[in-house]
Design an enzyme around this catalytic site. Sequence first.
Site, mmCIF file in Angstrom:
data_model
loop_
_atom_site.group_PDB
_atom_site.id
_atom_site.type_symbol
_atom_site.label_atom_id
_atom_site.label_comp_id
_atom_site.label_asym_id
_atom_site.label_seq_id
_atom_site.Cartn_x
_atom_site.Cartn_y
_atom_site.Cartn_z
ATOM 1 C CD GLU A 1 33.354 33.526 35.945
ATOM 2 O OE1 GLU A 1 33.619 32.501 36.597
ATOM 3 O OE2 GLU A 1 33.294 34.666 36.455
ATOM 4 C CB CYS B 1 36.027 35.149 38.269
ATOM 5 S SG CYS B 1 34.871 36.106 39.284
ATOM 6 C CE LYS C 1 36.584 30.942 38.657
ATOM 7 N NZ LYS C 1 35.224 31.505 38.847
#
Length: 334
Positions: free
Chosen positions: A43, A164, A130
């Site tokens: 990430e 994540c 995201k």
Amino acid sequence: MPYVAAVVQAASVAFDRARTLGKLRDLVSDAARRGASLVVFPEAFVSGYPRGLDFGAKVGWRTPEGREAFRRYAEGAIEIPGADLDLIASAASDHRVHLVVGVIEREGGTLYCTVVFIGPDGRYLGKHRKLMPTALERLIWGFGDGSTLGVHATAVGRLGAAICWENYMPLLRTAMYAQGVEIYCAPTADGRATWVPSMRHIALEGRCFVLSCNQFNRRRDFPDDYAAFNEGGPDTVVSQGGSCIVSPLGELLAGPNYEGEAILTAQIDLADIGRAKLDFDAVGHYARPDVFRLDVDTKARPAVRFITDETTAPSGSTAPGPDASVPARSAPQR
């Protein structure tokens, strides 16, 4: 046919896009020498996860120093399409590998935590933004939408990514499974011991390979004036990694590694997915569509649309479909 996949556990050069891209090229070369056909980066690898920074923000109060920190951080982001994406694409084509890379993307005045997918010929396959930044990430990153929640058909399997703590969203995972994800990439900034059991659960739940990678950072990987770390020496560990590769039956094929920068590799045999689905398919024979149903909105949600008599045009073109593939230099923009 089985192939080698690699996850890269390494630190970006915080706030320094050029040096980070140079390091990425070196790491791709190293992974290719180890036989990798697919290489996954953490990430926000380009150009850094701003661990520990608060950007001077409190409820009802921002500081000039925090605004300057954000400006500096935003300068390390990349645009899609753009010259920096072309450099990432050239690393893939030079070494004939599929690349999945966590980047900070800049569009206008907004940053997004994004993953880009590049084919071994350097073609841009798509991106995932995201959907749900966590905690203070919501101050500095915008929210993705369903238009980048696709899975990409490639020679190494159907590639998808969740970033994540998106991996803790059951409905997002279900949307990935429904698209037939085979190589589930999980770039993360979470290096805690509790992360690896989640990766094993997802692999077992989705009957897919899970490739998770995190940065391994020491204090020296950040600028001297980085405000978040004022204690400890240059070798103080800031992020301990924990990268791993997991089979469709939840078995660890590589990692977790908490020791330092590393490239972890494992043999991937897509036939293992078919074997694993004998007794469980979360969106097939083990589902109960008479009881449960998930609707996924995959439309792009631009803030501004310009409407003419002939067409309805969003600000920027719509994102490609899940299996679209276009050259990096003409990558679609949302």
